[in-house]
Write a protein that holds these residues in place. Sequence first.
Motif, PDB file in Angstrom:
ATOM      1  N   VAL A 246       1.801   2.778 -17.270  1.00 21.95           N
ATOM      2  CA  VAL A 246       1.642   3.282 -15.910  1.00 21.95           C
ATOM      3  C   VAL A 246       3.010   3.554 -15.300  1.00 21.95           C
ATOM      4  CG1 VAL A 246       0.736   2.758 -13.606  1.00 21.95           C
ATOM      5  CG2 VAL A 246      -0.527   2.013 -15.637  1.00 21.95           C
ATOM      6  N   GLU A 247       3.129   4.696 -14.643  1.00 26.93           N
ATOM      7  CA  GLU A 247       4.342   5.059 -13.900  1.00 26.93           C
ATOM      8  C   GLU A 247       4.144   4.620 -12.456  1.00 26.93           C
ATOM      9  OE1 GLU A 247       6.907   9.072 -12.956  1.00 26.93           O
ATOM     10  OE2 GLU A 247       4.818   9.278 -13.508  1.00 26.93           O
ATOM     11  N   TYR A 248       5.143   3.955 -11.881  1.00 30.26           N
ATOM     12  CA  TYR A 248       5.078   3.472 -10.499  1.00 30.26           C
ATOM     13  C   TYR A 248       6.202   4.120  -9.696  1.00 30.26           C
ATOM     14  CZ  TYR A 248       2.466  -0.192 -12.904  1.00 30.26           C
ATOM     15  OH  TYR A 248       1.585  -0.878 -13.694  1.00 30.26           O
ATOM     16  N   ILE A 249       5.865   4.674  -8.548  1.00 30.23           N
ATOM     17  CA  ILE A 249       6.868   5.302  -7.675  1.00 30.23           C
ATOM     18  C   ILE A 249       6.685   4.755  -6.274  1.00 30.23           C
ATOM     19  CG2 ILE A 249       7.773   7.454  -6.712  1.00 30.23           C
ATOM     20  CD1 ILE A 249       6.561   8.877  -9.175  1.00 30.23           C
ATOM     21  N   ALA A 250       7.734   4.147  -5.724  1.00 32.16           N
ATOM     22  CA  ALA A 250       7.685   3.646  -4.350  1.00 32.16           C
ATOM     23  C   ALA A 250       7.743   4.842  -3.407  1.00 32.16           C
ATOM     24  CB  ALA A 250       8.849   2.692  -4.084  1.00 32.16           C
ATOM     25  N   CYS A 251       6.638   5.098  -2.710  1.00 33.75           N
ATOM     26  CA  CYS A 251       6.526   6.288  -1.856  1.00 33.75           C
ATOM     27  C   CYS A 251       7.526   6.269  -0.704  1.00 33.75           C
ATOM     28  CB  CYS A 251       5.106   6.411  -1.309  1.00 33.75           C
ATOM     29  SG  CYS A 251       3.863   6.615  -2.594  1.00 33.75           S
TER      30      CYS A 251
ATOM     31  N   GLU B  30      -4.770   8.294 -10.977  1.00 40.02           N
ATOM     32  CA  GLU B  30      -3.732   8.108  -9.951  1.00 40.02           C
ATOM     33  C   GLU B  30      -4.317   7.291  -8.819  1.00 40.02           C
ATOM     34  OE1 GLU B  30      -2.655  12.128  -8.944  1.00 40.02           O
ATOM     35  OE2 GLU B  30      -1.266  12.273 -10.631  1.00 40.02           O
ATOM     36  N   TRP B  31      -3.528   6.393  -8.257  1.00 36.33           N
ATOM     37  CA  TRP B  31      -3.956   5.563  -7.137  1.00 36.33           C
ATOM     38  C   TRP B  31      -2.729   5.025  -6.414  1.00 36.33           C
ATOM     39  CZ3 TRP B  31      -3.639   3.994 -12.109  1.00 36.33           C
ATOM     40  CH2 TRP B  31      -3.039   2.783 -12.377  1.00 36.33           C
ATOM     41  N   VAL B  32      -2.950   4.448  -5.254  1.00 31.52           N
ATOM     42  CA  VAL B  32      -1.881   3.836  -4.462  1.00 31.52           C
ATOM     43  C   VAL B  32      -2.150   2.340  -4.417  1.00 31.52           C
ATOM     44  CG1 VAL B  32      -0.781   3.700  -2.191  1.00 31.52           C
ATOM     45  CG2 VAL B  32      -1.509   5.908  -3.103  1.00 31.52           C
ATOM     46  N   ASP B  33      -1.105   1.552  -4.622  1.00 33.53           N
ATOM     47  CA  ASP B  33      -1.244   0.103  -4.667  1.00 33.53           C
ATOM     48  C   ASP B  33      -0.046  -0.538  -3.992  1.00 33.53           C
ATOM     49  OD1 ASP B  33      -1.843  -2.646  -5.711  1.00 33.53           O
ATOM     50  OD2 ASP B  33      -3.234  -1.517  -6.975  1.00 33.53           O
ATOM     51  N   SER B  34       0.034  -1.860  -4.077  1.00 36.09           N
ATOM     52  CA  SER B  34       1.148  -2.608  -3.509  1.00 36.09           C
ATOM     53  C   SER B  34       2.043  -3.229  -4.580  1.00 36.09           C
ATOM     54  CB  SER B  34       0.620  -3.728  -2.607  1.00 36.09           C
ATOM     55  OG  SER B  34      -0.128  -3.199  -1.536  1.00 36.09           O
TER      56      SER B  34
ATOM     57  N   ASN C 152       0.822  -1.219   0.000  1.00 34.42           N
ATOM     58  CA  ASN C 152       0.000   0.000   0.000  1.00 34.42           C
ATOM     59  C   ASN C 152       0.855   1.267   0.000  1.00 34.42           C
ATOM     60  OD1 ASN C 152      -2.527  -1.391   0.054  1.00 34.42           O
ATOM     61  ND2 ASN C 152      -2.181  -1.799   2.206  1.00 34.42           N
ATOM     62  N   ASN C 153       1.962   1.222  -0.713  1.00 33.44           N
ATOM     63  CA  ASN C 153       2.909   2.334  -0.681  1.00 33.44           C
ATOM     64  C   ASN C 153       3.512   2.621  -2.050  1.00 33.44           C
ATOM     65  OD1 ASN C 153       3.998   4.337   0.842  1.00 33.44           O
ATOM     66  ND2 ASN C 153       5.525   3.084   1.863  1.00 33.44           N
ATOM     67  N   ILE C 154       2.840   2.186  -3.128  1.00 34.48           N
ATOM     68  CA  ILE C 154       3.305   2.453  -4.483  1.00 34.48           C
ATOM     69  C   ILE C 154       2.346   3.443  -5.125  1.00 34.48           C
ATOM     70  CG2 ILE C 154       3.797   1.482  -6.768  1.00 34.48           C
ATOM     71  CD1 ILE C 154       5.732   0.459  -4.704  1.00 34.48           C
ATOM     72  N   PHE C 155       2.837   4.630  -5.450  1.00 35.06           N
ATOM     73  CA  PHE C 155       2.031   5.623  -6.144  1.00 35.06           C
ATOM     74  C   PHE C 155       2.005   5.254  -7.625  1.00 35.06           C
ATOM     75  CE2 PHE C 155       1.862   9.502  -8.723  1.00 35.06           C
ATOM     76  CZ  PHE C 155       0.640  10.007  -8.313  1.00 35.06           C
ATOM     77  N   CYS C 156       0.803   5.157  -8.200  1.00 35.56           N
ATOM     78  CA  CYS C 156       0.637   4.765  -9.596  1.00 35.56           C
ATOM     79  C   CYS C 156      -0.012   5.907 -10.368  1.00 35.56           C
ATOM     80  CB  CYS C 156      -0.245   3.523  -9.692  1.00 35.56           C
ATOM     81  SG  CYS C 156       0.289   2.143  -8.670  1.00 35.56           S
TER      82      CYS C 156
END
Length: 67
Positions: free
Chosen positions: A56-61, A38-42, A26-30
């Motif tokens: 999709v761009e993924y950023i580990a928050c 935009e959403w947050v996922d795992s 629950n800490n990956i910004f998509c």
Amino acid sequence: MTEIPRELNDDELKEWQVRLNEANRNNIFCHCRHCGEEWVDSFTDIPCKSCGSRNVEYIACWQFPDG
């Protein structure tokens, strides 16, 4: 002088992977580059929840400090 890090053994690598998965939970910004959703996922391998695009761009928050 800079020390060259040693390679992890199999047990150390597994432990590192478990900890990385825990940090990502629950800490990956998509961000969908196609529709802008935009959403947050795992996970970092899922399509857009809105349009289904895989662009999709993924950023580990956890990489960024709060504040």
